[in-house]
Design a protein around this motif. Structure first.
Motif, mmCIF file in Angstrom:
data_model
loop_
_atom_site.group_PDB
_atom_site.id
_atom_site.type_symbol
_atom_site.label_atom_id
_atom_site.label_comp_id
_atom_site.label_asym_id
_atom_site.label_seq_id
_atom_site.Cartn_x
_atom_site.Cartn_y
_atom_site.Cartn_z
ATOM 1 N N SER A 51 0.822 -1.213 0.000
ATOM 2 C CA SER A 51 0.000 0.000 0.000
ATOM 3 C C SER A 51 0.858 1.266 0.000
ATOM 4 C CB SER A 51 -0.962 0.000 1.189
ATOM 5 O OG SER A 51 -0.253 0.041 2.397
ATOM 6 N N THR A 52 1.973 1.266 0.721
ATOM 7 C CA THR A 52 2.826 2.449 0.781
ATOM 8 C C THR A 52 3.474 2.748 -0.562
ATOM 9 O OG1 THR A 52 3.319 2.048 3.119
ATOM 10 C CG2 THR A 52 4.838 3.480 1.926
ATOM 11 N N LEU A 53 3.957 1.705 -1.229
ATOM 12 C CA LEU A 53 4.706 1.888 -2.478
ATOM 13 C C LEU A 53 3.859 1.662 -3.726
ATOM 14 C CD1 LEU A 53 7.995 0.035 -1.476
ATOM 15 C CD2 LEU A 53 7.441 2.463 -1.221
ATOM 16 N N ASP A 54 2.593 1.327 -3.533
ATOM 17 C CA ASP A 54 1.674 1.058 -4.645
ATOM 18 C C ASP A 54 2.275 0.021 -5.595
ATOM 19 O OD1 ASP A 54 -0.717 1.344 -6.049
ATOM 20 O OD2 ASP A 54 0.103 2.926 -7.342
ATOM 21 N N LEU A 55 2.592 -1.147 -5.033
ATOM 22 C CA LEU A 55 3.228 -2.213 -5.805
ATOM 23 C C LEU A 55 2.216 -2.911 -6.701
ATOM 24 C CD1 LEU A 55 5.382 -3.894 -2.992
ATOM 25 C CD2 LEU A 55 6.083 -2.128 -4.617
ATOM 26 N N ASN A 56 2.674 -3.340 -7.872
ATOM 27 C CA ASN A 56 1.812 -4.138 -8.739
ATOM 28 C C ASN A 56 1.908 -5.607 -8.298
ATOM 29 O OD1 ASN A 56 4.034 -5.445 -10.049
ATOM 30 N ND2 ASN A 56 4.234 -3.695 -11.448
ATOM 31 N N ALA A 57 1.148 -6.469 -8.957
ATOM 32 C CA ALA A 57 1.074 -7.881 -8.542
ATOM 33 C C ALA A 57 2.433 -8.581 -8.633
ATOM 34 C CB ALA A 57 0.042 -8.623 -9.377
ATOM 35 N N ASP A 58 3.173 -8.331 -9.718
ATOM 36 C CA ASP A 58 4.491 -8.959 -9.871
ATOM 37 C C ASP A 58 5.458 -8.490 -8.779
ATOM 38 O OD1 ASP A 58 3.677 -10.402 -12.100
ATOM 39 O OD2 ASP A 58 4.390 -8.884 -13.525
ATOM 40 N N GLN A 59 5.457 -7.191 -8.524
ATOM 41 C CA GLN A 59 6.328 -6.653 -7.477
ATOM 42 C C GLN A 59 5.951 -7.228 -6.110
ATOM 43 O OE1 GLN A 59 5.502 -2.481 -8.302
ATOM 44 N NE2 GLN A 59 7.691 -2.148 -8.758
ATOM 45 N N SER A 60 4.661 -7.315 -5.838
ATOM 46 C CA SER A 60 4.196 -7.860 -4.554
ATOM 47 C C SER A 60 4.702 -9.281 -4.361
ATOM 48 C CB SER A 60 2.670 -7.850 -4.484
ATOM 49 O OG SER A 60 2.188 -6.546 -4.534
ATOM 50 N N LYS A 61 4.625 -10.086 -5.413
ATOM 51 C CA LYS A 61 5.082 -11.475 -5.346
ATOM 52 C C LYS A 61 6.593 -11.530 -5.095
ATOM 53 C CE LYS A 61 5.045 -16.014 -6.277
ATOM 54 N NZ LYS A 61 5.991 -16.572 -5.337
ATOM 55 N N GLU A 62 7.358 -10.720 -5.840
ATOM 56 C CA GLU A 62 8.816 -10.717 -5.660
ATOM 57 C C GLU A 62 9.209 -10.243 -4.269
ATOM 58 O OE1 GLU A 62 11.509 -9.453 -8.903
ATOM 59 O OE2 GLU A 62 9.653 -9.095 -10.039
ATOM 60 N N ILE A 63 8.555 -9.200 -3.796
ATOM 61 C CA ILE A 63 8.838 -8.670 -2.459
ATOM 62 C C ILE A 63 8.496 -9.723 -1.409
ATOM 63 C CG2 ILE A 63 8.166 -6.914 -0.753
ATOM 64 C CD1 ILE A 63 9.721 -5.546 -2.896
ATOM 65 N N SER A 64 7.372 -10.376 -1.583
ATOM 66 C CA SER A 64 6.971 -11.433 -0.652
ATOM 67 C C SER A 64 8.017 -12.541 -0.602
ATOM 68 C CB SER A 64 5.606 -11.993 -1.071
ATOM 69 O OG SER A 64 5.223 -13.027 -0.209
ATOM 70 N N ASP A 65 8.488 -12.951 -1.770
ATOM 71 C CA ASP A 65 9.526 -13.989 -1.822
ATOM 72 C C ASP A 65 10.810 -13.528 -1.145
ATOM 73 O OD1 ASP A 65 7.726 -15.560 -3.232
ATOM 74 O OD2 ASP A 65 8.657 -15.193 -5.195
ATOM 75 N N LEU A 66 11.180 -12.263 -1.368
ATOM 76 C CA LEU A 66 12.403 -11.727 -0.751
ATOM 77 C C LEU A 66 12.282 -11.675 0.776
ATOM 78 C CD1 LEU A 66 13.249 -8.853 -3.269
ATOM 79 C CD2 LEU A 66 14.616 -10.923 -2.832
ATOM 80 N N TYR A 67 11.132 -11.213 1.252
ATOM 81 C CA TYR A 67 10.922 -11.147 2.707
ATOM 82 C C TYR A 67 10.978 -12.539 3.326
ATOM 83 C CZ TYR A 67 9.859 -6.306 3.935
ATOM 84 O OH TYR A 67 9.959 -4.973 4.234
ATOM 85 N N THR A 68 10.286 -13.486 2.712
ATOM 86 C CA THR A 68 10.259 -14.850 3.237
ATOM 87 C C THR A 68 11.666 -15.441 3.270
ATOM 88 O OG1 THR A 68 8.005 -15.146 2.423
ATOM 89 C CG2 THR A 68 9.250 -17.138 2.934
ATOM 90 N N ALA A 69 12.399 -15.300 2.176
ATOM 91 C CA ALA A 69 13.762 -15.829 2.114
ATOM 92 C C ALA A 69 14.677 -15.132 3.119
ATOM 93 C CB ALA A 69 14.317 -15.666 0.699
ATOM 94 N N HIS A 70 14.526 -13.820 3.252
ATOM 95 C CA HIS A 70 15.374 -13.059 4.183
ATOM 96 C C HIS A 70 15.192 -13.542 5.619
ATOM 97 C CE1 HIS A 70 17.377 -9.739 6.186
ATOM 98 N NE2 HIS A 70 16.268 -9.510 6.877
ATOM 99 N N PHE A 71 13.953 -13.678 6.044
ATOM 100 C CA PHE A 71 13.733 -14.073 7.433
ATOM 101 C C PHE A 71 14.059 -15.548 7.665
ATOM 102 C CE2 PHE A 71 11.302 -10.049 7.522
ATOM 103 C CZ PHE A 71 12.057 -9.434 8.511
ATOM 104 N N GLU A 72 13.998 -16.365 6.628
ATOM 105 C CA GLU A 72 14.487 -17.744 6.751
ATOM 106 C C GLU A 72 16.002 -17.736 6.944
ATOM 107 O OE1 GLU A 72 13.103 -19.952 3.344
ATOM 108 O OE2 GLU A 72 11.021 -19.890 4.019
ATOM 109 N N ASP A 73 16.697 -16.866 6.193
ATOM 110 C CA ASP A 73 18.147 -16.727 6.355
ATOM 111 C C ASP A 73 18.496 -16.256 7.767
ATOM 112 O OD1 ASP A 73 18.485 -17.480 3.720
ATOM 113 O OD2 ASP A 73 18.865 -15.437 2.978
ATOM 114 N N VAL A 74 17.758 -15.274 8.243
ATOM 115 C CA VAL A 74 18.003 -14.751 9.591
ATOM 116 C C VAL A 74 17.823 -15.857 10.626
ATOM 117 C CG1 VAL A 74 17.145 -13.155 11.362
ATOM 118 C CG2 VAL A 74 17.425 -12.365 8.997
ATOM 119 N N LYS A 75 16.756 -16.613 10.467
ATOM 120 C CA LYS A 75 16.485 -17.711 11.400
ATOM 121 C C LYS A 75 17.625 -18.727 11.395
ATOM 122 C CE LYS A 75 13.017 -21.174 12.552
ATOM 123 N NZ LYS A 75 11.745 -21.788 12.175
#
Length: 131
Positions: A51-75
């Motif tokens: 909502s803040t960055l007005d992401l499109n569907a493709d961007q939302s999916k990529e961002i979601s994947d990046l967040y998930t992978a990042h926090f898995e790495d942190v864990k």
């Protein structure tokens, strides 16, 4: 007389204990790294970015994947031991660069503003006596 001195020392020790707990509570009460967000918290972060960055569907999916992978790495890093501050800063820097690579120039600027706003909220109120 010794009972009075012992009582005075006991009261001073109790006072010091309470004052140190009060100082810790004023500083946020938490030391060390913040807990790793769970999937619900990650989804909330992503929705806020969408909502803040007005992401499109493709961007939302990529961002979601990046967040998930990042926090898995942190864990994984924390499960293998306590990482250094530098290691965590490098991981965060790479994560933020990966996020920016998905964004347009305008969105990158908005993302920088978003990070600054959230950084000031995470750090809490300014602490007195520290410069």
């Amino acid at each position: 007389m010794n009972v009075i001195k012992a009582s005075a020392i006991l009261f001073m020790a109790i006072g010091m204990l309470f004052s140190s707990n009060l100082v810790q509570a004023q500083r946020g009460g938490q030391q060390g790294p913040k807990p790793i967000p769970n999937s619900t918290q990650i989804k909330k972060m992503i929705q806020e970015l969408v909502s803040t960055l007005d992401l499109n569907a493709d961007q939302s999916k990529e961002i979601s994947d990046l967040y998930t992978a990042h926090f898995e790495d942190v864990k994984e890093i924390f499960e293998s031991g306590r990482p250094s501050r530098k290691e965590m800063e490098n991981l965060k820097k790479k994560f933020e660069e990966d996020i920016k690579s998905v964004l347009s120039e305008e969105q990158q600027e908005e993302y920088e503003e978003y990070l600054e706003k959230n950084k000031s909220q995470r750090s809490g109120p300014p602490q007195r006596g520290r410069k």
